[in-house]
Scaffold this active site. Structure first.
Site, PDB file in Angstrom:
ATOM      1  N   TYR A 107     -11.175   0.075  10.596  1.00  0.00           N
ATOM      2  CA  TYR A 107     -12.377   0.574   9.922  1.00  0.00           C
ATOM      3  C   TYR A 107     -12.773  -0.279   8.724  1.00  0.00           C
ATOM      4  O   TYR A 107     -13.790  -0.019   8.089  1.00  0.00           O
ATOM      5  CB  TYR A 107     -12.193   2.033   9.476  1.00  0.00           C
ATOM      6  CG  TYR A 107     -10.935   2.332   8.712  1.00  0.00           C
ATOM      7  CD1 TYR A 107     -10.838   2.033   7.361  1.00  0.00           C
ATOM      8  CD2 TYR A 107      -9.852   2.933   9.345  1.00  0.00           C
ATOM      9  CE1 TYR A 107      -9.681   2.314   6.655  1.00  0.00           C
ATOM     10  CE2 TYR A 107      -8.694   3.214   8.643  1.00  0.00           C
ATOM     11  CZ  TYR A 107      -8.611   2.911   7.305  1.00  0.00           C
ATOM     12  OH  TYR A 107      -7.457   3.194   6.601  1.00  0.00           O
ATOM     13  N   LYS A 108     -11.997  -1.322   8.420  1.00  0.00           N
ATOM     14  CA  LYS A 108     -12.347  -2.215   7.319  1.00  0.00           C
ATOM     15  C   LYS A 108     -13.145  -3.399   7.872  1.00  0.00           C
ATOM     16  O   LYS A 108     -14.285  -3.258   8.250  1.00  0.00           O
ATOM     17  CB  LYS A 108     -11.074  -2.665   6.591  1.00  0.00           C
ATOM     18  CG  LYS A 108     -10.246  -1.506   5.998  1.00  0.00           C
ATOM     19  CD  LYS A 108      -9.033  -2.027   5.273  1.00  0.00           C
ATOM     20  CE  LYS A 108      -8.081  -0.920   4.859  1.00  0.00           C
ATOM     21  NZ  LYS A 108      -8.646  -0.002   3.858  1.00  0.00           N
ATOM     22  N   PHE A 150       0.854  -1.187   0.000  1.00  0.00           N
ATOM     23  CA  PHE A 150       0.000   0.000   0.000  1.00  0.00           C
ATOM     24  C   PHE A 150       0.891   1.238   0.000  1.00  0.00           C
ATOM     25  O   PHE A 150       1.821   1.343   0.809  1.00  0.00           O
ATOM     26  CB  PHE A 150      -0.916  -0.012   1.222  1.00  0.00           C
ATOM     27  CG  PHE A 150      -1.997   1.025   1.145  1.00  0.00           C
ATOM     28  CD1 PHE A 150      -2.968   0.947   0.156  1.00  0.00           C
ATOM     29  CD2 PHE A 150      -2.049   2.072   2.036  1.00  0.00           C
ATOM     30  CE1 PHE A 150      -3.968   1.911   0.068  1.00  0.00           C
ATOM     31  CE2 PHE A 150      -3.039   3.032   1.956  1.00  0.00           C
ATOM     32  CZ  PHE A 150      -4.015   2.952   0.973  1.00  0.00           C
ATOM     33  N   ASP A 174       1.761  -5.397   7.851  1.00  0.00           N
ATOM     34  CA  ASP A 174       0.554  -4.577   7.823  1.00  0.00           C
ATOM     35  C   ASP A 174      -0.632  -5.521   7.626  1.00  0.00           C
ATOM     36  O   ASP A 174      -0.716  -6.224   6.615  1.00  0.00           O
ATOM     37  CB  ASP A 174       0.652  -3.568   6.665  1.00  0.00           C
ATOM     38  CG  ASP A 174      -0.537  -2.613   6.618  1.00  0.00           C
ATOM     39  OD1 ASP A 174      -1.609  -2.965   7.142  1.00  0.00           O
ATOM     40  OD2 ASP A 174      -0.405  -1.527   6.019  1.00  0.00           O
ATOM     41  N   ARG A 221     -13.071  -3.424  -7.490  1.00  0.00           N
ATOM     42  CA  ARG A 221     -12.656  -4.188  -6.314  1.00  0.00           C
ATOM     43  C   ARG A 221     -13.860  -4.430  -5.403  1.00  0.00           C
ATOM     44  O   ARG A 221     -14.674  -3.531  -5.172  1.00  0.00           O
ATOM     45  CB  ARG A 221     -11.576  -3.401  -5.571  1.00  0.00           C
ATOM     46  CG  ARG A 221     -10.866  -4.159  -4.469  1.00  0.00           C
ATOM     47  CD  ARG A 221      -9.770  -3.320  -3.854  1.00  0.00           C
ATOM     48  NE  ARG A 221     -10.319  -2.228  -3.060  1.00  0.00           N
ATOM     49  CZ  ARG A 221      -9.724  -1.692  -2.000  1.00  0.00           C
ATOM     50  NH1 ARG A 221      -8.542  -2.145  -1.617  1.00  0.00           N
ATOM     51  NH2 ARG A 221     -10.285  -0.703  -1.339  1.00  0.00           N
TER      52      ARG A 221
END
Length: 421
Positions: free
Chosen positions: A231-232, A136, A206, A380
């Site tokens: 938050y995912k 990322f 990560d 996605r």
């Protein structure tokens, strides 16, 4: 969940078959814990998890009663000060970490900075942070920021499949995202960590697209450090606190470069010099956002009693159904799978290369299927087993087909780029 077609595959199931799977799903009751909008197939939990129903009431109580009535006494009366550690232990159960090794704090970016900078100090004489080109971007930006403070180190990037072969005695820190944000490809945490340790390097993982989505075993894999967001798949809400993990035997050796008062051994003694607290607490920096912490704590209730292996088993079958349906229906329109076909080599998301992908995604959202777009051409979709149904992915594939076949995406409105994609 063992229902298969005659060919032995879950791909190619009818909608009736999918409804049968949904009725037999051992996680089906979890869906009722989420406040999902009617008429929407939400497949973007890998960007922002859906709202658990218990969160609003818990936050409302915290605002009206704890903050509004009890005011500053709530730091003690309602345990605010200890909440980051308690939440950390709850998250630890989902990532294979023992109590006292995880703390909820700050953001992934801040936590990456703290851990990367501290890790380099543990490896004097080594000059390389190794990462991959699929990481990322913000992780790489943070690494550049850490290295900008010294001329003695460099960031080395290789293709994801070349990471293991690039680990040598110049590497101080291997810094990787376990599940690729764009394609869902998954690194082998245990194998890479072992290779790094044999070469004398440390490893920082990560878990942004892992925690709450797939079984993670940081201790069994002997990972040194890990960070993640909430938050995912953990459904903590927009901007929810991140978390970090430090292996038990490294905690007292690790010196955070952000030595804030919440990481002090005696924060309320207000000494003029810093003395780190013992254990994971020293990795906190400044005052943490309590309303966000309370929302996250409430959101984690959805994982009570959940076996992450059952979650991942459903995720793989959801992916198999979805990939099979999209390829069957949309292959003629140029839609192709991104990332590995081996479902055990990916996380809980599916991406497709798609011509005019941005406009296609906007048309999908307008037609009730919410995913997102990642440049240059990927649409996605996050498969979040606590609330995604087999009928959802079957229906989503049919809508993707209609958007493509009828060129519903081909309008100026859907082509116009928004800031957030």
């Amino acid at each position: 969940m063992t229902t298969k077609t005659n060919s032995g595959s879950a791909a190619g199931l009818s909608r009736k078959d999918c409804l049968t799977l949904d009725r037999a799903d051992p996680l089906a009751a979890k869906r009722r814990l989420f406040d999902l909008p009617k008429g929407v197939i939400y497949l973007d939990g890998n960007s922002l998890g859906a709202l658990p129903k218990g969160v609003a009431k818990r936050v409302q109580t915290a605002v009206a009663e704890q903050w509004g009535r009890d005011l500053i006494t709530s730091w003690n009366k309602h345990g605010w000060f200890a909440l980051p550690g308690r939440i950390g232990d709850r998250i630890g159960k989902l990532i294979g970490a023992s109590a006292g090794t995880v703390v909820a704090a700050d953001t992934i970016s801040v936590n990456l900075f703290k851990l990367a900078a501290a890790a380099l100090k543990l490896k004097p004489g080594r000059r390389v942070i190794l990462s991959d080109t699929g990481n990322f971007p913000t992780d790489l930006y943070i690494a550049e920021g850490v290295l900008g403070m010294t001329d003695a180190h460099e960031l080395k990037l290789v293709a994801p499949e070349e990471v293991a072969g690039a680990i040598d005695d110049t590497v101080a820190l291997v810094m990787l995202t376990e599940v690729d944000y764009a394609t869902g490809r998954r690194h082998d945490m245990r194998a890479i960590t072992s290779k790094a340790h044999k070469a004398g390097a440390l490893v920082l993982w990560d878990l942004a697209h892992s925690a709450g989505a797939i079984p993670v075993d940081v201790e069994g894999s002997k990972a040194d450090f890990a960070v993640g967001c909430t938050y995912k798949y953990l459904n903590g809400g927009p901007g929810a606190p991140a978390f970090l993990y430090v292996r038990k035997d490294l905690q007292e050796k690790l010196s955070s470069p952000l030595s804030g008062w919440w990481g002090h051994a005696e924060p309320f003694a207000f000494k003029t010099s810093y003395r780190p607290a013992p254990g994971i607490v020293r990795q906190q920096c400044g005052t943490q956002a309590m309303l966000s912490m309370i929302a996250l704590d409430a959101a984690l209730d959805a994982f009570d009693g959940v076996d992450m292996h059952a979650v991942y088993a459903k995720a793989r079958m959801l992916a198999e159904v979805f990939i099979g349906e999209v390829e069957r229906r949309c292959g003629p329109h140029g839609v192709t799978l991104a990332g590995p076909r081996d479902l055990t080599a990916r996380g809980s998301q599916v991406s497709f290369h798609c011509p005019e992908g941005y406009a296609v995604m906007q048309a999908l959202i307008a037609n009730g299927v919410v995913g997102d777009f990642r440049a240059p051409d990927k649409i996605r979709f996050g498969l979040t087993p606590l609330y995604t149904r087999f009928a959802d992915v079957h229906d989503a594939a049919a809508i993707i087909e209609r958007v493509m076949a009828e060129r519903l995406w081909d309008t100026p409105k859907f082509r116009a780029r928004s800031v957030v994609t």
